[in-house]
Design an enzyme around this catalytic site. Structure first.
Site, PDB file in Angstrom:
ATOM      1  N   ASP B 102       0.857  -1.190   0.000  1.00  0.00           N
ATOM      2  CA  ASP B 102       0.000   0.000   0.000  1.00  0.00           C
ATOM      3  C   ASP B 102       0.893   1.239   0.000  1.00  0.00           C
ATOM      4  O   ASP B 102       2.092   1.150   0.274  1.00  0.00           O
ATOM      5  CB  ASP B 102      -0.938   0.017   1.210  1.00  0.00           C
ATOM      6  N   GLU B 167       0.141  -0.875   5.814  1.00  0.00           N
ATOM      7  CA  GLU B 167       1.242  -0.325   6.594  1.00  0.00           C
ATOM      8  C   GLU B 167       1.083   1.181   6.809  1.00  0.00           C
ATOM      9  O   GLU B 167       1.352   1.700   7.894  1.00  0.00           O
ATOM     10  CB  GLU B 167       2.582  -0.620   5.912  1.00  0.00           C
TER      11      GLU B 167
END
Lengths: 478, 478
Positions: B102, B167
């Protein structure tokens, strides 16, 4: 003023009660909110309403003094100041009556129980925006004219009315007008009466003879070029917010003692006569704590609390611009913070000297911190204090009126906050000013459900009216 | 690993350069922004892209580990964690490779020179969101598989991939998965390698062996029931903001010294061996000042500055909730203020003991102020520090790889900020973790115009690849 005359006047006021309430209702129905440009036509409408009332009541020389375009706007015209005379006898004293016809914003959604621009009578009180601040008191003066007209009773002083429409928005244009008219429309004014404040509590009438001034300062501390992450830079850089916290702690103690040397020394010594004014003021700390909603008053007796509020300086820390202020946890080192604090000033603090002392002190204390950040301490704005002699002829007349109407001697109060126009009238017209309030301390002037109690409105009309008669009798001080 | 083998691998990487850049471009083109619910399908799409790549490259046991509904949402599914294996030889060591697919949000309007989701090569650097954080490093691992496949070269360790998609939004679900799979998918892991941080500067490769923790506190001081006007109440009530300023000043000195007793005593003594790690770090204060944009560093030499940043605790004051924070001058006495500060923690500070010391100290200092306001000091959140042995077998292998690829010994760095997942892997899997960064300190990971330099991407692939070979050779520490 004979007892018969005064009793006739009082009876007439009582008999006109419903008429007076109707007049106030008409005024409240005009939402003359000065803070909001969209409401400006309503403010102007309110000025014209006053002109019509004054005309009907026999006032003369009625003018709308135009003040030009509002600063920082493209073409927003300031509302006019309404001036008028009632009586023009050279043998009489000239009394300037100040009031304002604009109001604070108000919306039903803010928490009003009823529409703020519809006057509603409930439990012997009149609810509506402006009821007490300041349409009620302004209309008391109109009521006085009506009562005298109907009685064909002479008012023994000449009245000069000055009603502004920007009081809730900084009184823009007023000081300029006073300056401009001091030797013209306002020439020869012997005293100024302002009814735009409140009783200290809810039961006892007061006369107000002073307000504190306010010097507002900022402390800007600049470090890094942009906010930093405290993980990456904590312990590495001098943090502006840490510097500011240390400076804040050097300004004032938790018990309110100003720690900046040289300020207390400028404060006028309390005389026994002045001290005595605080002896029997109708006020209690429990009620005060009730107002505040907490038992966090520094002082343990009324006298100290009121003297701290009115006649001694105080220093408040308002906040910080540039730091993290939201809920939650952000690990930021703010790059630039601007601390805001202000000092309430009293006689005989000289504003310019205060600025010098304060800024020098902050600079010296900052130097002691050993920080590599940059400091700038400066004045943002100031407004001087005002104190009058509470025993002068105007106050004596007001005290007699109070005693006559309410059956008690007034308490002599000051205000902690500033009312800059008071000082403008005093200094420019070189005359004595009195603050003679009509409303009570719980009227909610700038709040929701603003009200004026019917007794305050009606007895207030009597008080202001008889004040004019006693003014004629009192001998002007040297 | 023979020199011939390694040279073959490096040549293959060089020859695949344009292929590797295309792979990164494909990944950057998927806007897998985890912070934004609307982008969630793109995050999932990125997981599927990884599955396809891993499948094509011969990985096995590929799974999308579903994590359920995101907390505090109605039905927003968390993106899956992609796990896969490459090699499953019981004779080999098992290395867990962590990365995240991400990215931070990005919009052209934020100040990007080019579309953030189109990889653009300019001046030997690749610009695009995720280029360095963390798609670039993740894809380095894929590149390594491709190079080995094409060379038919064995990877001498078993790889266990763990790529998460949250994250940038708190790694939701990751710790739970590690806990769940510790004796299953992640059983037998010998070391963890995370490539999700950066070189200290722009020229010298580093290995990272520690991060500080963070305990974040609030100090709530309550006085009056509502904000008060400083004119009316200044000098009368105990002001929460004044109390808070005094407490803030008791926490930390302007030069960063923590004033709370008992904290420094918990800090591990600096050994000569550890001190020596700081001797020749490629870093200069001028460049650091350049980063900060001001000459406000507390320390006068690199060693002290870096030790303050990495291995000593620091205390930062973040701001105040509830006070006046806007531009201008508001004469308010805030009724309730919440001061925010945090302490960066290091070995051997015990988090719970720290909380106890800090809160007790604040309560004692508040008691000394003699204020009638109410105080509450509390921990908002904490995250522990992580420190590894920079001389263990995993670090030795990484140092050899660095020397081989870059021709220099790595600098040994720590991070001032926290990376909680590092600690999760170490503690739950009871294994050694290394942070082996690919990108440079100026890559702009969370900023506009994020980039990875082509040499870092290509030599980084070589570094991570040869690290695997040296890992096989290094003897595990006892």
């Amino acid at each position: 003023m004979s007892d018969e005359t005064i009793n006739n006047f009082f009876s007439k006021v009582d008999s006109l009660k419903s008429n007076f309430i109707t007049r106030l209702a008409e005024a409240v129905a005009i939402p003359s909110v000065s803070a909001d440009a969209e409401h400006r036509p309503e403010v102007v409408k309110m000025a014209h309403w006053l002109v019509k009332e004054l005309t009907d009541l026999g006032a003369t020389d009625i003018e709308l003094k135009e003040l030009g375009i509002q600063e920082d706007t493209k073409d927003l015209q300031l509302p006019p100041i309404v001036v008028a005379r009632y009586g023009n006898d050279p043998a009489k004293k000239n009394i300037l009556i100040y009031g304002h016809y604009d109001v604070q914003p108000a919306q039903l959604e803010d928490g009003w129980n009823t529409d703020p621009f519809t006057l509603v009578e409930k439990d012997d009180a009149l609810y509506g925006r402006g009821a007490t601040d300041d349409k009620g008191p302004v209309i008391c003066w109109l009521n006085i004219l009506q009562a005298h007209n109907e009685l064909k009773l002479d008012i023994p002083v000449n009245l000069v009315f000055c009603f502004e429409g920007m009081e809730e928005s900084g009184s823009l244009g007023l000081e300029g007008l006073i300056e401009k008219e001091k030797d013209a429309y306002f020439k020869g004014v012997d005293a100024v009466c302002i009814s735009d404040n409140y009783w200290l509590g809810t039961k006892h009438p007061v006369l107000t003879y002073g307000v504190r001034g306010c010097n507002y300062y900022s402390i800007t501390i600049e470090g890094p070029a942009a906010d930093l992450h405290s993980g990456l830079f904590g312990g590495v850089v001098h943090e502006p917010m840490i510097d500011l916290s240390h400076l804040f702690a050097k300004l004032v103690s938790p018990s309110g003692e100003i720690l900046i040397p040289g300020i207390q020394e400028m404060v006028a010594t309390l005389t026994p006569e002045e001290d005595a004014l605080y002896d029997n003021i109708n006020f209690d700390l429990e009620g005060f704590e009730g107002n505040i909603g907490s038992k966090t008053i520094i002082h343990d007796n009324v006298k100290s609390a009121l003297q701290a509020r009115w006649r001694y300086p105080s220093l408040s820390i308002h906040g910080v611009e540039g730091a993290f202020y939201s809920p939650g946890a952000k690990t930021v080192i703010p790059a630039k913070v601007i601390g805001k604090f202000s000092i309430r000033t009293v006689p005989d603090i000289e504003s310019a000297k205060l600025d010098q002392i304060v800024i020098k002190y902050i600079e010296e204390e900052f130097a002691k911190l050993g920080s590599k950040n940059k400091l700038k301490a400066e004045l943002i704005h100031d407004g001087n204090y005002w104190v009058s002699n509470p025993h002068n002829w105007s106050f004596r007349a007001a005290a007699r009126a109070t005693k006559k109407v309410w059956g008690v001697d007034p308490d002599y109060t000051r205000e902690g906050g500033s009312i800059p126009i008071t000082l403008s009238f005093q200094d420019i017209l070189k005359t004595s000013v009195i603050l003679l309030p009509v409303g009570r301390g719980d009227d909610g002037a700038h709040s929701t459900n603003e009200k004026i109690n019917v007794p305050n409105y009606i007895e207030g009309t009597k008080t202001l009216g008889s004040y004019l008669h006693y003014l004629a009798e009192e001998e002007k001080d040297a």
